[in-house]
Design a protein around this motif. Structure first.
Motif, PDB file in Angstrom:
ATOM      1  N   SER A  17     -34.206-142.086 150.321  1.00 58.60           N
ATOM      2  CA  SER A  17     -33.869-142.759 149.064  1.00 58.60           C
ATOM      3  C   SER A  17     -34.403-141.960 147.888  1.00 58.60           C
ATOM      4  O   SER A  17     -35.415-141.260 148.007  1.00 58.60           O
ATOM      5  N   THR A  19     -34.988-142.549 143.538  1.00 58.62           N
ATOM      6  CA  THR A  19     -34.932-143.483 142.396  1.00 58.62           C
ATOM      7  C   THR A  19     -35.031-142.688 141.099  1.00 58.62           C
ATOM      8  O   THR A  19     -35.897-141.829 140.959  1.00 58.62           O
ATOM      9  N   SER A  74     -33.678-148.480 136.226  1.00 63.28           N
ATOM     10  CA  SER A  74     -33.764-147.565 137.357  1.00 63.28           C
ATOM     11  C   SER A  74     -32.514-147.648 138.218  1.00 63.28           C
ATOM     12  O   SER A  74     -31.905-148.712 138.349  1.00 63.28           O
ATOM     13  N   THR A  76     -31.403-146.634 142.150  1.00 61.54           N
ATOM     14  CA  THR A  76     -31.855-146.197 143.464  1.00 61.54           C
ATOM     15  C   THR A  76     -30.641-145.880 144.326  1.00 61.54           C
ATOM     16  O   THR A  76     -29.701-146.680 144.404  1.00 61.54           O
ATOM     17  N   SER A  78     -29.925-145.212 148.137  1.00 64.96           N
ATOM     18  CA  SER A  78     -30.510-145.298 149.474  1.00 64.96           C
ATOM     19  C   SER A  78     -29.608-144.596 150.481  1.00 64.96           C
ATOM     20  O   SER A  78     -28.408-144.457 150.259  1.00 64.96           O
TER      21      SER A  78
END
Lengths: 109, 122
Positions: A17, A19, A74, A76, A78
Motif C-alpha cells: 500500500s 498513501t 489522503s 491510499t 492498496s
C-alpha cells in the motif's frame, strides 16, 4: 491561491500500500468536503478516481480510498499493481468559489 | 460524452490565446454541470483556470491570478465552450484541457478533452 502540497514521489512494491498526503488550509480542504483525486498516465488527461473526499466513481477499483483530517486529505492505494504507476493529483474547492490543485505525486511501483 | 478541443498550437507573446471545446453527448446548458478549463505545465503542474455554467443565467468563476486576462464563454448554437486568454507570455505555454464537472453525478471533473499543447513564442 497557493497549490495544495503533495510529496513529489511515493513508491511501493506490488501488493503493498502507498498513501499520499495533500495539505491545504482552512480556506480549502479544512472547510469543505469537496476533495477529489486524479490519476494521470503519461500523455493522457487526468482521470477522476475519488470525489467528495471518500467516494469512488463507478469503475474505479476499491483499492483506491480517500480520507481527510483537518487541512490534510489522503489517498491510499492498496494492493499496488503495475498499472497504478502514474502521477496523482488532489484538488479542493476553495472559499473563493474556485478550485485548487495539488502539486502532484509520482507513484512508482 | 466527448469533448473535442481545437485551436492554434502556437501564439505570439502579447496576443490572445483562443481555444474551443466542442461538446457531444451533453448540452453546454445543462444546469447540473460546469464546464472548466485547466492547464498543465512542468513549472506550474495542474492549474485550474476557470469555469462557465448555466443556472438560469450564465455564470463564471476564474482563478484570481488570471481574472484580468481570462474569458470563458459558451456558444449554445454550436454546443461548445471557449477560452480566451489575453496578453500571453511564454509563461502561459502549457497543455490546455477542457473538462466537465458533473454535480448530478460524481462531483469531479469526470470527462476531459484530449488536451491542446500551446506554445507562446517570444
Amino acid at each position: 491561491q497557493s497549490a495544495l502540497t503533495q510529496p513529489p514521489s511515493a513508491s511501493g512494491s506490488p501488493g503493498q500500500s502507498v498513501t499520499i498526503s495533500c495539505t491545504g488550509t482552512t480556506d480549502d480542504i479544512g472547510s469543505y468536503n469537496y476533495v477529489a483525486w486524479y490519476q494521470q498516465h503519461p500523455g493522457k488527461p487526468p482521470q477522476l478516481i475519488i470525489f467528495d473526499v471518500t467516494k469512488r466513481p463507478s469503475g474505479v477499483p476499491d483499492r483506491f480510498s480517500g480520507s481527510k483530517s483537518g487541512n490534510t486529505a489522503s489517498l491510499t492505494v492498496s494492493g499496488l499493481q503495475a498499472e497504478d504507476e502514474a502521477d496523482y493529483y488532489c484538488t479542493s474547492y476553495t472559499d473563493s468559489d474556485t478550485y485548487v490543485f495539488g502539486t502532484g505525486t509520482k507513484v512508482s511501483v | 460524452v466527448q469533448l473535442q478541443q481545437s485551436g492554434p498550437g502556437l501564439v505570439k507573446s502579447s496576443q490572445t490565446l483562443s481555444l474551443t471545446c466542442a461538446i457531444s453527448g451533453d448540452s453546454v446548458s445543462t444546469n447540473t454541470v460546469a464546464w472548466t478549463w485547466i492547464r498543465q505545465s512542468p513549472s506550474r503542474g495542474l492549474e485550474w483556470l476557470g469555469r462557465a455554467y448555466y443556472r438560469s443565467k450564465w455564470r463564471n468563476d476564474y482563478a484570481p491570478s488570471l481574472k484580468r486576462r481570462i474569458t470563458i464563454s459558451a456558444d449554445t448554437s454550436k454546443n461548445q465552450l471557449s477560452l480566451h486568454l489575453t496578453s500571453v507570455t511564454p509563461d502561459d505555454s502549457a497543455v490546455y484541457f477542457c473538462a466537465r464537472r458533473n454535480y448530478g453525478g460524481p462531483n469531479g471533473l469526470d470527462v476531459w478533452g484530449q488536451g491542446t499543447t500551446v506554445t507562446v513564442s517570444s
